[in-house]
Scaffold this motif. Structure first.
Motif, PDB file in Angstrom:
ATOM      1  N   ARG A  34      35.065  -3.703  17.206  1.00  0.00           N
ATOM      2  CA  ARG A  34      36.249  -3.417  16.401  1.00  0.00           C
ATOM      3  C   ARG A  34      35.960  -3.548  14.911  1.00  0.00           C
ATOM      4  NH1 ARG A  34      39.029  -6.073  20.719  1.00  0.00           N
ATOM      5  NH2 ARG A  34      38.880  -8.066  19.624  1.00  0.00           N
ATOM      6  N   GLN A  35      35.027  -4.419  14.552  1.00  0.00           N
ATOM      7  CA  GLN A  35      34.702  -4.625  13.153  1.00  0.00           C
ATOM      8  C   GLN A  35      33.771  -3.538  12.600  1.00  0.00           C
ATOM      9  OE1 GLN A  35      33.066  -8.553  12.924  1.00  0.00           O
ATOM     10  NE2 GLN A  35      35.036  -9.591  13.250  1.00  0.00           N
ATOM     11  N   HIS A  36      32.842  -3.066  13.436  1.00  0.00           N
ATOM     12  CA  HIS A  36      31.795  -2.156  12.949  1.00  0.00           C
ATOM     13  C   HIS A  36      31.955  -0.717  13.427  1.00  0.00           C
ATOM     14  CE1 HIS A  36      29.596  -5.617  11.404  1.00  0.00           C
ATOM     15  NE2 HIS A  36      29.734  -6.199  12.588  1.00  0.00           N
ATOM     16  N   GLY A  37      32.901  -0.397  14.226  1.00  0.00           N
ATOM     17  CA  GLY A  37      33.046   0.961  14.718  1.00  0.00           C
ATOM     18  C   GLY A  37      34.252   1.074  15.621  1.00  0.00           C
ATOM     19  N   PHE A  38      34.343   2.241  16.284  1.00  0.00           N
ATOM     20  CA  PHE A  38      35.470   2.441  17.177  1.00  0.00           C
ATOM     21  C   PHE A  38      34.977   3.182  18.405  1.00  0.00           C
ATOM     22  CE2 PHE A  38      35.959   6.966  16.576  1.00  0.00           C
ATOM     23  CZ  PHE A  38      35.399   7.166  15.312  1.00  0.00           C
ATOM     24  N   ASN A  39      35.747   3.106  19.411  1.00  0.00           N
ATOM     25  CA  ASN A  39      35.438   3.747  20.676  1.00  0.00           C
ATOM     26  C   ASN A  39      36.313   4.998  20.812  1.00  0.00           C
ATOM     27  OD1 ASN A  39      34.888   4.483  23.299  1.00  0.00           O
ATOM     28  ND2 ASN A  39      34.940   2.377  24.098  1.00  0.00           N
ATOM     29  N   LEU A  40      35.679   6.137  21.113  1.00  0.00           N
ATOM     30  CA  LEU A  40      36.429   7.384  21.242  1.00  0.00           C
ATOM     31  C   LEU A  40      37.520   7.295  22.297  1.00  0.00           C
ATOM     32  CD1 LEU A  40      33.566  10.032  20.947  1.00  0.00           C
ATOM     33  CD2 LEU A  40      35.286   9.436  19.238  1.00  0.00           C
ATOM     34  N   LYS A  41      37.284   6.463  23.273  1.00  0.00           N
ATOM     35  CA  LYS A  41      38.272   6.323  24.329  1.00  0.00           C
ATOM     36  C   LYS A  41      39.569   5.698  23.823  1.00  0.00           C
ATOM     37  CE  LYS A  41      34.845   5.899  28.028  1.00  0.00           C
ATOM     38  NZ  LYS A  41      34.329   5.048  29.120  1.00  0.00           N
ATOM     39  N   ASP A  42      39.450   4.994  22.688  1.00  0.00           N
ATOM     40  CA  ASP A  42      40.626   4.331  22.134  1.00  0.00           C
ATOM     41  C   ASP A  42      41.494   5.261  21.295  1.00  0.00           C
ATOM     42  OD1 ASP A  42      39.774   2.014  23.322  1.00  0.00           O
ATOM     43  OD2 ASP A  42      38.681   1.319  21.542  1.00  0.00           O
ATOM     44  N   ILE A  43      40.999   6.527  21.002  1.00  0.00           N
ATOM     45  CA  ILE A  43      41.741   7.463  20.156  1.00  0.00           C
ATOM     46  C   ILE A  43      42.740   8.222  21.017  1.00  0.00           C
ATOM     47  CG2 ILE A  43      41.574   9.442  18.599  1.00  0.00           C
ATOM     48  CD1 ILE A  43      38.795   8.589  17.916  1.00  0.00           C
ATOM     49  N   SER A  44      43.984   8.253  20.574  1.00  0.00           N
ATOM     50  CA  SER A  44      45.020   8.946  21.331  1.00  0.00           C
ATOM     51  C   SER A  44      45.062  10.427  20.953  1.00  0.00           C
ATOM     52  CB  SER A  44      46.381   8.312  21.050  1.00  0.00           C
ATOM     53  OG  SER A  44      46.747   8.501  19.695  1.00  0.00           O
ATOM     54  N   PHE A  45      45.746  11.244  21.762  1.00  0.00           N
ATOM     55  CA  PHE A  45      45.890  12.662  21.489  1.00  0.00           C
ATOM     56  C   PHE A  45      46.657  12.888  20.191  1.00  0.00           C
ATOM     57  CE2 PHE A  45      48.432  16.562  21.874  1.00  0.00           C
ATOM     58  CZ  PHE A  45      47.411  17.495  22.004  1.00  0.00           C
ATOM     59  N   SER A  47      46.628  11.034  17.600  1.00  0.00           N
ATOM     60  CA  SER A  47      45.718  10.768  16.478  1.00  0.00           C
ATOM     61  C   SER A  47      44.810  11.959  16.214  1.00  0.00           C
ATOM     62  CB  SER A  47      44.886   9.521  16.768  1.00  0.00           C
ATOM     63  OG  SER A  47      45.716   8.388  16.941  1.00  0.00           O
ATOM     64  N   LEU A  48      44.337  12.602  17.280  1.00  0.00           N
ATOM     65  CA  LEU A  48      43.481  13.776  17.127  1.00  0.00           C
ATOM     66  C   LEU A  48      44.238  14.920  16.462  1.00  0.00           C
ATOM     67  CD1 LEU A  48      41.585  13.793  20.555  1.00  0.00           C
ATOM     68  CD2 LEU A  48      40.647  13.251  18.299  1.00  0.00           C
ATOM     69  N   VAL A  49      45.489  15.144  16.862  1.00  0.00           N
ATOM     70  CA  VAL A  49      46.299  16.195  16.266  1.00  0.00           C
ATOM     71  C   VAL A  49      46.547  15.913  14.785  1.00  0.00           C
ATOM     72  CG1 VAL A  49      48.564  17.305  16.283  1.00  0.00           C
ATOM     73  CG2 VAL A  49      47.382  16.839  18.439  1.00  0.00           C
ATOM     74  N   ALA A  50      46.865  14.666  14.484  1.00  0.00           N
ATOM     75  CA  ALA A  50      47.111  14.288  13.087  1.00  0.00           C
ATOM     76  C   ALA A  50      45.875  14.486  12.231  1.00  0.00           C
ATOM     77  CB  ALA A  50      47.580  12.837  13.018  1.00  0.00           C
ATOM     78  N   LEU A  51      44.696  14.300  12.820  1.00  0.00           N
ATOM     79  CA  LEU A  51      43.455  14.498  12.086  1.00  0.00           C
ATOM     80  C   LEU A  51      43.123  15.976  11.941  1.00  0.00           C
ATOM     81  CD1 LEU A  51      40.977  13.082  10.813  1.00  0.00           C
ATOM     82  CD2 LEU A  51      39.892  13.162  13.069  1.00  0.00           C
ATOM     83  N   ALA A  52      43.468  16.778  12.955  1.00  0.00           N
ATOM     84  CA  ALA A  52      43.125  18.195  12.934  1.00  0.00           C
ATOM     85  C   ALA A  52      43.966  18.977  11.921  1.00  0.00           C
ATOM     86  CB  ALA A  52      43.300  18.801  14.324  1.00  0.00           C
ATOM     87  N   ILE A  53      45.209  18.559  11.710  1.00  0.00           N
ATOM     88  CA  ILE A  53      46.101  19.309  10.816  1.00  0.00           C
ATOM     89  C   ILE A  53      45.569  19.381   9.386  1.00  0.00           C
ATOM     90  CG2 ILE A  53      48.377  19.275   9.734  1.00  0.00           C
ATOM     91  CD1 ILE A  53      49.513  18.398  12.423  1.00  0.00           C
ATOM     92  N   PRO A  54      45.226  18.266   8.735  1.00  0.00           N
ATOM     93  CA  PRO A  54      44.715  18.383   7.365  1.00  0.00           C
ATOM     94  C   PRO A  54      43.375  19.107   7.285  1.00  0.00           C
ATOM     95  CG  PRO A  54      44.568  16.117   8.153  1.00  0.00           C
ATOM     96  CD  PRO A  54      45.385  16.864   9.146  1.00  0.00           C
TER      97      PRO A  54
END
Length: 369
Positions: A34-45, A47-54
């Motif tokens: 949690r301190q040094h990175g993230f797990n893709l499995k923890d990303i919700s749909f 969040s992906l949409v919010a990232l894709a829009i910009p």
């Protein structure tokens, strides 16, 4: 030897001792992740949409910003043409500055005009294809193609003799043929920018000349016309929207429109296809507010010379008292130059096929012009 019951007790004791250590180690690893990175499995749909829009918006804006047909445009000096300098005189430039429009009859010889007409006819039989423009069909019904006068590419040069033997007459295959009538017309039109600058034209500056010229065909069945419009896009950003505003960069940069008509030199008025222009009336015409007589006659401003008067019929526009209407006959060999940001114009229906070669000079409008 230990019996089976003893072994089970010992293994249970060891497991109970190691499990807390294993759990502690796993928890520590999770905290480090949690301190040094993230797990893709923890990303919700979401969040992906919010990232894709910009990211998508940025891609569209970038594409719109770099969309242009002027990336290979030339400077006026590199388009200098002796015929352009010969026909465009200083009084033409002053007239363009004062009225926003100038008409030059007989800009090309009958020999060149006939050669250009022959080139177009031959190329239509070969590879030259006229297609509907990108404008709405209810605004504009002509057909267009794009031509340029570049030297032939290395690949074309390799089989140049072979192409000549087959009499291929497409524009690109005849770029190096100095006797090509259509190419000479392109040279003439593109050379106007340099001729204007040579006479210190004050309407605009920082000019660029596109390599492509538009060849437009209005079919002679009286079905094709082009409604009243400006060649330069003057719609503000807040009305057009950022994306459309960026995509219209070429249209927002147009300063001067140059049209050379490639129709027959004896084209009658009854054939139609007039270019109707609206200019700012510089002074009140004699005979009343609407010009000479009732304003319905064919009067021409006094600044126009006699040869130009034969091509123009003028009257005050019914829509505005400050507007002056002029009809330009598309006679073959006639050269028309006007300011893209000031002259509203429209093309009337034609009963005979109507051809026009057009180039738009890009630049910056002088505020004081």
């Amino acid at each position: 030897m230990w019996n089976s019951a003893t072994r089970r007790r010992l293994s249970s004791s060891v497991a109970s001792t190691c499990n807390p250590l294993r759990r502690h180690r796993q928890q520590q690893q999770q905290r480090q992740q949690r301190q040094h990175g993230f797990n893709l499995k923890d990303i919700s749909f979401d969040s992906l949409v919010a990232l894709a829009i910009p990211i998508g918006c940025l891609s569209l804006l970038t594409e719109a910003y770099f969309r242009t047909n002027l990336s290979d445009a030339d400077t006026p000096a590199s388009c200098a043409n002796s015929e352009s300098s010969r026909i465009l005189l200083e009084h033409h430039v002053r007239e363009l500055e004062q009225h926003g429009l100038v008409v030059i009859p007989n800009a090309i010889s009958q020999t060149i005009l006939t050669a250009a007409q022959r080139d177009i006819a031959q190329q239509q039989q070969q590879q030259l294809v006229f297609e509907p423009s990108a404008n709405d069909s209810d605004v504009r019904q002509d057909q267009i193609t794009w031509v340029r006068d570049d030297p032939v590419s290395d690949h074309d040069m390799a089989d140049h003799e072979h192409q000549q033997s087959k009499q291929q007459n497409s524009t690109r295959q005849n770029k190096d043929n100095k006797n090509n009538g259509l190419v000479q017309c392109i040279h003439l039109v593109r050379g106007i920018a340099h001729a204007l600058e040579k006479h210190n034209y004050t309407g605009s500056h920082h000019h660029r000349v596109p390599k492509d010229c538009q060849l437009a065909l209005y079919k002679g069945d009286e079905s094709a016309q082009y409604h009243r419009h400006l060649d330069r896009c003057t719609t503000p950003l807040h009305e057009l929207g950022l994306l459309s505003w960026l995509r219209a960069s070429d249209y927002r940069g147009r300063t001067i429109t140059i049209i050379l008509y490639l129709n027959h030199a004896d084209r009658p008025v009854e054939a139609g296809g007039l270019l109707r222009c609206w200019t700012v009336q510089q002074q009140q015409q004699p005979g009343g507010e609407d010009g000479e007589g009732s304003g319905n006659g064919n009067t021409v401003s006094s600044s126009l010379n006699e040869s130009t008067s034969a091509l123009l019929s003028s009257s005050s526009s019914p829509s505005s008292s400050a507007s002056f209407m002029r009809d330009v006959q598309p006679i073959g060999g006639t050269l028309l130059i006007f300011q893209s940001d000031k002259i509203e114009h429209m093309v009337l229906p034609s009963s005979v096929d109507r051809y026009a070669l057009t180039s738009w000079i890009d630049g910056r409008i002088n505020v004081c012009s």
